[in-house]
Write an enzyme that holds these catalytic residues in place. Structure first.
Site, mmCIF file in Angstrom:
data_model
loop_
_atom_site.group_PDB
_atom_site.id
_atom_site.type_symbol
_atom_site.label_atom_id
_atom_site.label_comp_id
_atom_site.label_asym_id
_atom_site.label_seq_id
_atom_site.Cartn_x
_atom_site.Cartn_y
_atom_site.Cartn_z
ATOM 1 N N CYS A 99 0.864 -1.294 -0.097
ATOM 2 C CA CYS A 99 0.119 0.170 -0.122
ATOM 3 C C CYS A 99 0.735 1.328 0.023
ATOM 4 O O CYS A 99 0.232 2.311 -0.061
ATOM 5 C CB CYS A 99 -0.798 0.008 1.252
ATOM 6 S SG CYS A 99 -1.791 -1.304 1.320
ATOM 7 N N HIS A 104 -6.084 1.460 5.382
ATOM 8 C CA HIS A 104 -6.710 0.528 4.476
ATOM 9 C C HIS A 104 -7.348 -0.689 4.895
ATOM 10 O O HIS A 104 -6.767 -1.347 5.840
ATOM 11 C CB HIS A 104 -5.638 0.187 3.259
ATOM 12 C CG HIS A 104 -5.812 -0.859 2.291
ATOM 13 N ND1 HIS A 104 -7.211 -0.748 1.579
ATOM 14 C CD2 HIS A 104 -5.441 -1.937 2.147
ATOM 15 C CE1 HIS A 104 -7.214 -1.953 0.879
ATOM 16 N NE2 HIS A 104 -6.131 -2.517 1.218
ATOM 17 N N HIS A 147 -10.087 -4.166 4.795
ATOM 18 C CA HIS A 147 -10.737 -5.211 3.927
ATOM 19 C C HIS A 147 -12.275 -5.330 4.298
ATOM 20 O O HIS A 147 -12.670 -6.561 4.500
ATOM 21 C CB HIS A 147 -10.035 -6.424 3.741
ATOM 22 C CG HIS A 147 -8.632 -6.492 2.926
ATOM 23 N ND1 HIS A 147 -8.007 -7.538 2.527
ATOM 24 C CD2 HIS A 147 -8.122 -5.145 2.252
ATOM 25 C CE1 HIS A 147 -6.812 -6.811 2.045
ATOM 26 N NE2 HIS A 147 -6.821 -5.724 1.751
ATOM 27 N N GLU A 181 -27.251 10.544 9.833
ATOM 28 C CA GLU A 181 -26.359 10.871 11.008
ATOM 29 C C GLU A 181 -24.899 10.765 10.993
ATOM 30 O O GLU A 181 -24.249 11.838 11.202
ATOM 31 C CB GLU A 181 -26.848 10.698 12.133
ATOM 32 C CG GLU A 181 -26.498 11.336 13.448
ATOM 33 C CD GLU A 181 -27.215 12.806 13.558
ATOM 34 O OE1 GLU A 181 -26.165 13.645 14.312
ATOM 35 O OE2 GLU A 181 -27.787 13.355 12.679
ATOM 36 N N HIS A 189 -12.540 -5.302 -3.114
ATOM 37 C CA HIS A 189 -11.109 -5.178 -2.308
ATOM 38 C C HIS A 189 -11.441 -4.693 -0.784
ATOM 39 O O HIS A 189 -11.132 -5.262 0.141
ATOM 40 C CB HIS A 189 -10.177 -4.518 -3.133
ATOM 41 C CG HIS A 189 -8.686 -4.490 -2.674
ATOM 42 N ND1 HIS A 189 -7.760 -4.403 -3.200
ATOM 43 C CD2 HIS A 189 -8.424 -4.299 -1.321
ATOM 44 C CE1 HIS A 189 -6.746 -4.355 -2.465
ATOM 45 N NE2 HIS A 189 -7.030 -4.411 -1.423
#
Length: 244
Positions: A104, A122, A124, A148, A204
């Site tokens: 990443c 990140h 999943h 909200e 992903h």
């Protein structure tokens, strides 16, 4: 190129009694995210930028078992902007065998350079994945309003918080076989949707950023709530945008 640190200087970058130190925070947050089902099976991660240092969770390790000594440290000022296949400059590389920098990395750099973010997460999340599957294959974005939890999300991830009546829009990009290869499509989506606080990746997960790790975490939680309720609304054939 950054000046080479001694072993002691490099190790000092991740050793601290301060619970707010990035190396300690990343370890703790990954354990919390594991419990939420966001980073299971070694997938997912987080990076925190503190000044001119970037702290990075490793790849290839059970995220709930990460320790501060497993953290990579990079200078924010790289010899070249991280991109797929490029060589990175490091201030510290863990000595534990089998660890590698997160795939990443160049995507986190998108958040740091294009949004001046202080942290990027990140996950999943199954809610994020399911949401992308319920949208048409050619859908370019996800929209939702009158919820909200939208009030916990910031414009562009780093600006003012949205209001109840605002429409939140997050781009959806297609997945790739190698995570690094998402870098360009993520950057293009960030340019096209400057107000988006995150990027959804079809089949992903999601990338979320913020000015600080606290803001990135808050927005990740709010967005995951919105993804989950959006999935339920779609299955119930309720409109995502409107006053219903």
């Amino acid at each position: 190129m950054p000046s080479k640190l001694t072993h002691e200087e490099a190790e000092a970058l991740v050793i601290s009694d301060d619970p707010e130190h990035p190396a300690n925070l990343i370890s703790e947050l990954c354990r919390d995210f594991y419990k939420l089902g966001w980073v299971t099976g070694t997938g997912g991660g987080i990076s925190i930028r503190q000044g001119e240092h970037v702290y990075l969770a490793p790849s290839g390790v059970q995220k709930e078992r990460i320790k501060p000594e497993h953290i990579f440290v990079l200078p924010f000022a790289q010899s070249s902007v991280p991109k797929p296949g490029s060589k990175r400059d490091f201030l510290r590389i863990p000595s534990k065998k089998g660890l590698s920098e997160s795939q990443c990395t160049p995507l986190f750099w998108n958040a740091f350079t294009m949004r001046q973010a202080g942290a990027c997460i990140h996950t999943h999340s199954q809610h994020a994945v399911m949401l992308t599957l319920l949208h048409p294959r050619d859908a370019q974005s996800f929209k939702i309003s009158h919820q909200e939890m939208i009030k916990g999300v910031r414009i562009g991830g780093v600006g003012k918080t949205l209001s109840f009546f605002n429409t939140l829009e997050i781009p959806i990009i297609d997945n790739t076989a190698v995570e690094e290869d998402l870098t360009e499509s993520m950057a293009a989506a960030m340019e096209e949707y400057p107000d988006a606080p995150a990027i959804l990746v079809r089949r992903h997960g999601v990338y979320v950023w913020g000015n600080t790790w606290e803001q990135a975490k808050t927005q990740s939680e709010c967005l995951d709530y919105l993804f989950e309720i959006a999935v339920k609304m779609l299955l119930a054939k309720l409109p995502l945008v409107g006053d219903n």
